[in-house]
Design an enzyme around this catalytic site. Structure first.
Site, PDB file in Angstrom:
ATOM      1  N   LYS A 190       0.851  -1.193   0.000  1.00  0.00           N
ATOM      2  CA  LYS A 190       0.000   0.000   0.000  1.00  0.00           C
ATOM      3  C   LYS A 190       0.880   1.234   0.000  1.00  0.00           C
ATOM      4  O   LYS A 190       1.540   1.550   0.997  1.00  0.00           O
ATOM      5  CB  LYS A 190      -0.924   0.050   1.213  1.00  0.00           C
ATOM      6  N   GLU A 264      10.351   0.841  10.144  1.00  0.00           N
ATOM      7  CA  GLU A 264      11.368   1.863   9.879  1.00  0.00           C
ATOM      8  C   GLU A 264      10.682   3.204  10.106  1.00  0.00           C
ATOM      9  O   GLU A 264       9.841   3.612   9.307  1.00  0.00           O
ATOM     10  CB  GLU A 264      11.872   1.692   8.440  1.00  0.00           C
ATOM     11  N   CYS A 298      13.613  10.533   6.528  1.00  0.00           N
ATOM     12  CA  CYS A 298      13.593  10.041   7.915  1.00  0.00           C
ATOM     13  C   CYS A 298      14.961  10.156   8.566  1.00  0.00           C
ATOM     14  O   CYS A 298      15.066  10.362   9.765  1.00  0.00           O
ATOM     15  CB  CYS A 298      13.081   8.612   7.973  1.00  0.00           C
ATOM     16  N   GLU A 396      10.540  15.471  15.259  1.00  0.00           N
ATOM     17  CA  GLU A 396      10.863  15.390  13.841  1.00  0.00           C
ATOM     18  C   GLU A 396       9.995  16.421  13.099  1.00  0.00           C
ATOM     19  O   GLU A 396       8.775  16.394  13.189  1.00  0.00           O
ATOM     20  CB  GLU A 396      10.517  13.981  13.359  1.00  0.00           C
TER      21      GLU A 396
HETATM   22  P1  NAI Z   1       2.041   7.950   8.369  1.00  0.00           P
HETATM   23  O1  NAI Z   1       2.866   7.099   9.246  1.00  0.00           O
HETATM   24  O2  NAI Z   1       0.661   8.271   8.791  1.00  0.00           O
HETATM   25  O3  NAI Z   1       1.895   7.268   6.933  1.00  0.00           O
HETATM   26  C1  NAI Z   1       2.778   6.349   6.370  1.00  0.00           C
HETATM   27  C2  NAI Z   1       1.975   5.243   5.682  1.00  0.00           C
HETATM   28  O4  NAI Z   1       1.205   4.527   6.634  1.00  0.00           O
HETATM   29  C3  NAI Z   1       0.973   5.735   4.636  1.00  0.00           C
HETATM   30  O5  NAI Z   1       0.935   4.802   3.585  1.00  0.00           O
HETATM   31  C4  NAI Z   1      -0.332   5.719   5.396  1.00  0.00           C
HETATM   32  O6  NAI Z   1      -1.456   5.587   4.575  1.00  0.00           O
HETATM   33  C5  NAI Z   1      -0.181   4.498   6.264  1.00  0.00           C
HETATM   34  N1  NAI Z   1      -0.965   4.482   7.498  1.00  0.00           N
HETATM   35  C6  NAI Z   1      -1.430   5.535   8.222  1.00  0.00           C
HETATM   36  N2  NAI Z   1      -2.116   5.098   9.288  1.00  0.00           N
HETATM   37  C7  NAI Z   1      -2.075   3.750   9.264  1.00  0.00           C
HETATM   38  C8  NAI Z   1      -2.568   2.722  10.111  1.00  0.00           C
HETATM   39  N3  NAI Z   1      -3.245   2.996  11.208  1.00  0.00           N
HETATM   40  N4  NAI Z   1      -2.331   1.449   9.775  1.00  0.00           N
HETATM   41  C9  NAI Z   1      -1.630   1.149   8.677  1.00  0.00           C
HETATM   42  N5  NAI Z   1      -1.146   2.061   7.841  1.00  0.00           N
HETATM   43  C10 NAI Z   1      -1.341   3.350   8.128  1.00  0.00           C
HETATM   44  O7  NAI Z   1       2.825   9.256   8.058  1.00  0.00           O
HETATM   45  P2  NAI Z   1       2.220  10.643   7.494  1.00  0.00           P
HETATM   46  O8  NAI Z   1       0.929  10.989   8.124  1.00  0.00           O
HETATM   47  O9  NAI Z   1       2.215  10.521   6.036  1.00  0.00           O
HETATM   48  O10 NAI Z   1       3.288  11.681   8.002  1.00  0.00           O
HETATM   49  C11 NAI Z   1       3.259  12.138   9.341  1.00  0.00           C
HETATM   50  C12 NAI Z   1       4.623  12.270   9.911  1.00  0.00           C
HETATM   51  O11 NAI Z   1       5.262  10.988   9.938  1.00  0.00           O
HETATM   52  C13 NAI Z   1       5.592  13.121   9.115  1.00  0.00           C
HETATM   53  O12 NAI Z   1       5.469  14.455   9.380  1.00  0.00           O
HETATM   54  C14 NAI Z   1       6.903  12.564   9.552  1.00  0.00           C
HETATM   55  O13 NAI Z   1       7.285  13.149  10.762  1.00  0.00           O
HETATM   56  C15 NAI Z   1       6.636  11.110   9.744  1.00  0.00           C
HETATM   57  N6  NAI Z   1       7.016  10.298   8.575  1.00  0.00           N
HETATM   58  C16 NAI Z   1       8.154   9.573   8.629  1.00  0.00           C
HETATM   59  C17 NAI Z   1       8.550   8.864   7.533  1.00  0.00           C
HETATM   60  C18 NAI Z   1       9.783   8.055   7.550  1.00  0.00           C
HETATM   61  O14 NAI Z   1      10.328   7.764   6.493  1.00  0.00           O
HETATM   62  N7  NAI Z   1      10.263   7.622   8.666  1.00  0.00           N
HETATM   63  C19 NAI Z   1       7.828   8.885   6.278  1.00  0.00           C
HETATM   64  C20 NAI Z   1       6.598   9.629   6.334  1.00  0.00           C
HETATM   65  C21 NAI Z   1       6.246  10.312   7.444  1.00  0.00           C
END
Ligand code: NAI
Length: 792
Positions: A190, A264, A298, A396
């Site tokens: 996804k 991660e 990240c 972050e």
């Molecule tokens: P997120 O963690 O909500 O989203 C990442 C992925 O997880 C997306 O595909 C999303 O649809 C999915 N997702 C969201 N809720 C879920 C759930 N309950 N169960 C399964 N999948 C789920 O991150 P978001 O909202 O895009 O960004 C928020 C913050 O997260 C950013 O500001 C940043 O600080 C951090 N982030 C860190 C990343 C990294 O590479 N470590 C990448 C993206 C965001």
């Protein structure tokens, strides 16, 4: 304008990359995408818009995956998995190689589509994302080819549910899909809701180059769809990249399910500049650390830690460099920074920057240069002189915002750097090799770059420590995330232990046996349990043998504190640890008769069985003594002028909850690999026969095991395991017992996202070869990759 005038200003003209092909591909799907399941697109349904961050215009619609869609995709993956897995590795290698070539052939299309959908500069998608994607598939084609030789006995995990973020949409797909497919798993992936298009294009083109239907399925949608995927009973492995918050939810959601999990998550990575660093090189380093991909990385070097003597000069040069950074249309080949992925993310960045300024930071943004006013653009930003308690110093930001603070000594730099709930990456700048490597070794992170930053390669495991998650992606380190160890392949659930009924006590006038109550062993001392309770230990027939202390929450806390303090064991040389383990085995051998009698009397089964258990335990201690100075890391040779040193580092303080059976052998099998690799342990011994552990106290005392390295707390396994699992200063937990114990430990481990190793109630054959060796050592350590470039 004349040529002479151009030379006068040296200004850039616009150099836009053509987008006809990418938009043409979207158009060929009428701008509306379904899911990609079993080798074809489904009809679009439940549409959600996906935007072009640079303009705010709708680029296409994708479908929001429902439970039925997820089910269909998982079923397709499941149906394809057996055939895919039974294909010889060399045939799967051909498929992966074909995917790598496919990416190279369509490099421009992928690069442009990614820039349109995510807002990142074409310069980066073209020169970094897409080549790394191809590299990942080529590298893993190699692992598929070598699988039978390199991982004998290991099987694929099954169907992998993979959830990826929006910051590197295609690259994260490659990091997840390439190893999964290489080792015989099939995938339901996804992508993030904001950036699904390159994943859909990839799946479509993969099918065109012959990837069998069902091997790679893409389900689009939001978090809810992701949660449905995680929850699906036929998913065997979940791999997630994204926020720590969602990582925690997923850990909880999968607890006890037996689904393998890698997370991660986020970071707040330090970027340390010493006074002897090449300052201009380090300034360029900051540009790559925090303004690459608009800081939406990240492992971004977002916390600048500057050595006080050079801090002012460094900031002055950095501010000057910021003036030359160009922010603009992602498809313009001359810009440095593109658009932020979405307005809500833009707002979040702006709010955090405001908060930093309110907390007293000095705001630096370029004074010249145009930041486009339409679309979601944010300028390169520095918050200078932040205080350690400020939100911007700890949270972050996930945008183009660096914060800076100063330090005076290397020790202070290390302290500041490690003062974070995250532990993903660190960057160390110094021309002194001994200083740089010393600081690198002391970083509490999964990756360290020396005089460099944001280097990634398919051969080098990527992943963090602490709240940055667990597991590694890439290379040999990452392979195990997609392989099932032979350990429990044929295992049945272990029989539950029921305490024996006590025999009636025969009264009489002869002198009673001398009362003996075994205490706890904490910090090298025998200690009475805090609650002052004890319970009788009975033979399997119910006869009373002795009493044993009942440890409680406070005893575990004391044991963890003692283990934390005992860092001499971790700092000891591997040779020294080997010697101590050999000595421990030697001293245990000297007590053979006594231990055999204890095993025979409490555990039952007679002396022959007891003898076998004792001998095997001894042998295992010798085995790990032998391994202590041989289970070494590797040196990777990524495509850079230099090396990446993959070091094995102990997890830290690890809780060990032993099963009821084979009390001596199971305890030694669990504790010895952890000790050999430099961990300190808090052991909860078998509830059925804890005396075999308490008998060990005097052996430990005479074997040079430093106080606090090996602690033993007797009591209820379930109760003490819960305390260990939720303890924020325990780094890992190995818990073997009932399925409920596993579920409880995994659920409670979310407190600090500790590494757990549980058996879901499956019985281990402690006498088999699989119950010892590299698999166990591998789980005792984290791999830290220290990147060391060569050259002036
Ligand atoms: P997120 O963690 O909500 O989203 C990442 C992925 O997880 C997306 O595909 C999303 O649809 C999915 N997702 C969201 N809720 C879920 C759930 N309950 N169960 C399964 N999948 C789920 O991150 P978001 O909202 O895009 O960004 C928020 C913050 O997260 C950013 O500001 C940043 O600080 C951090 N982030 C860190 C990343 C990294 O590479 N470590 C990448 C993206 C965001």
């Amino acid at each position: 304008m004349s040529v002479a005038e151009f030379f006068e200003t040296m200004d850039y003209g616009a150099a836009p990359e053509g987008d006809t092909e990418a938009r043409g591909w979207i158009k060929s799907h009428q701008g509306a995408f379904g899911h990609f399941i079993d080798g074809r697109f489904t009809e679009p349904s439940n549409p959600i818009d996906t935007f072009e961050p640079a303009t705010g215009a709708v680029l296409a619609t994708i479908s929001k995956g429902s439970r039925a869609d997820v089910d269909k995709a998982v079923k397709a993956a499941k149906a394809a998995q057996k055939k895919w897995a039974t294909m010889p590795g060399r045939d799967r290698a051909r498929h992966l190689y074909a995917l790598a070539r496919m990416v190279q052939r369509h490099a421009r299309l992928f690069a442009v589509l990614e820039a349109l959908d995510n807002g990142k500069p074409i310069r980066e998608t073209r020169d970094i994302d897409v080549p790394l994607v191809a590299r990942h598939f080529t590298h893993h084609a190699g692992w598929a080819q070598l699988q039978e030789k390199e991982f004998p006995g290991y099987a694929p995990v099954g169907v992998a549910g993979q959830i990826i973020p929006w910051n590197f949409p295609l690259l994260m797909l490659a990091w997840k899909v390439a190893p999964a497919l290489a080792f015989g798993n099939t995938v339901v992936l996804k992508p993030a809701e904001w950036t699904s298009l390159t994943a859909l294009l990839f799946a479509e083109l993969a099918t065109q180059v012959g990837l069998p239907p069902g091997v790679l399925n893409i389900i689009t949608g939001e978090g809810e769809t992701g949660a449905l995927l995680v929850d699906h009973p036929e998913i065997d492995k979940v791999a997630f990249t994204g926020s720590t918050e969602v990582g925690r939810l997923i850990r909880k959601q999968t607890a006890g399910s037996g689904k393998a999990l890698t997370l991660e998550l986020g970071g707040k990575s330090p970027f340390i500049v010493f006074d002897d660093a090449d300052l201009d090189g380090a300034v360029e380093g900051v540009v790559d650390a925090i303004w690459f991909n608009q800081g939406q990385v990240c492992c971004a070097g977002s916390r600048l830690l500057l050595h006080e003597p050079i801090a002012e000069t460094f900031l002055a040069r950095l501010e000057k460099r910021m003036e030359t950074l160009r922010v603009g249309a992602p498809l313009d080949k001359t810009i440095d920074m593109g658009a932020i992925v979405a307005p809500v993310q833009h707002q979040r960045i702006a709010d955090l920057v405001d908060e930093g300024v309110k907390d007293g930071a000095r705001l630096v943004q370029p004074t010249v240069g145009q930041v486009p006013t339409s679309g979601s653009f944010y300028p390169p930003t520095l918050l200078a002189n932040v205080v350690t308690s400020s939100t911007v110093a700890t949270e972050e930001i996930f945008g183009p915002v660096a914060v800076s603070m100063t330090f005076r000594t290397p020790d202070e730099a290390v302290q500041l750097a490690n003062h974070s709930r995250y532990g993903l990456a660190a960057s160390v700048w110094s021309e002194s090799i001994s200083l740089a490597l010393e600081v690198a070794a002391r970083m509490d992170t999964g990756i360290v770059w020396v005089n460099d930053t944001n280097m990634m390669d398919a051969a080098c495991g990527f992943g963090g420590k602490k709240e940055s998650g667990f597991g590694r992606e890439g290379g040999r380190e990452g392979a195990f995330a997609y392989l099932r160890s032979p350990l429990w392949s044929k295992a049945k659930l272990r029989a539950a232990w029921t305490p024996p009924e006590p025999m009636p006590v025969a009264g009489g006038f002869s002198a009673p046996a001398i009362d003996r109550t075994a205490k706890l062993y904490i910090g090298g001392k025998q200690i009475r349990p805090d609650g002052n309770y004890s319970r009788p230990v009975l033979t399997s027939k119910g006869a009373h043998v002795a009493d044993v202390g009942v440890g409680n929450r406070k005893d575990i806390r004391n044991a963890v504190a003692a283990a934390r303090k005992s860092d001499s064991w971790t700092k000891a040389s591997a040779h020294n640890r080997a010697q101590v383990l050999f000595y421990l085995a030697e001293n245990l051998a000297a007590r053979e008769q006594e231990f055999i009698e204890r095993l025979a009397s409490v555990s039952g089964g007679g002396k022959t069985k007891a003898h076998k258990q004792f001998e095997q335990s001894l042998d295992r201690l010798f085995l790990y003594a032998a391994y202590a100075d041989k289970f070494e890391g590797r040196v990777h040779e990524p495509p850079l002028h230099g090396v990446a040193i993959a070091m094995h580092e102990p997890l830290g303080v690890v809780g060990v909850v032993c099963p009821h059976e084979e009390p001596l052998l199971a305890m030694v099998s669990l504790a010895a690999p952890l000790l050999a690799t430099g961990n300190r342990v808090v052991v909860v011994p078998s509830e059925a026969n804890p005396l075999i552990a308490t008998d060990l106290y005097s052996v430990l005392e005479t074997s040079d095991v430093p106080a606090g390295a090996f602690n033993i707390v007797t009591g209820s396994s379930n109760e003490l395991a819960a305390v260990l699992a939720s303890h924020a200063d325990v780094d890992g937990l190995w818990a073997f017992g009932s399925p409920e114990l596993s579920a409880q430990c995994e659920a409670l481990s979310v407190s600090n996202l500790k590494r757990t190793f549980v058996d879901y109630g499956r019985a281990t054959d402690w006498y088999s070869d699989d119950a010892a060796g590299e698999e166990w050592l591998r789980r005792s350590v984290d791999v830290k990759n220290v990147w060391v470039p060569y050259g002036e």
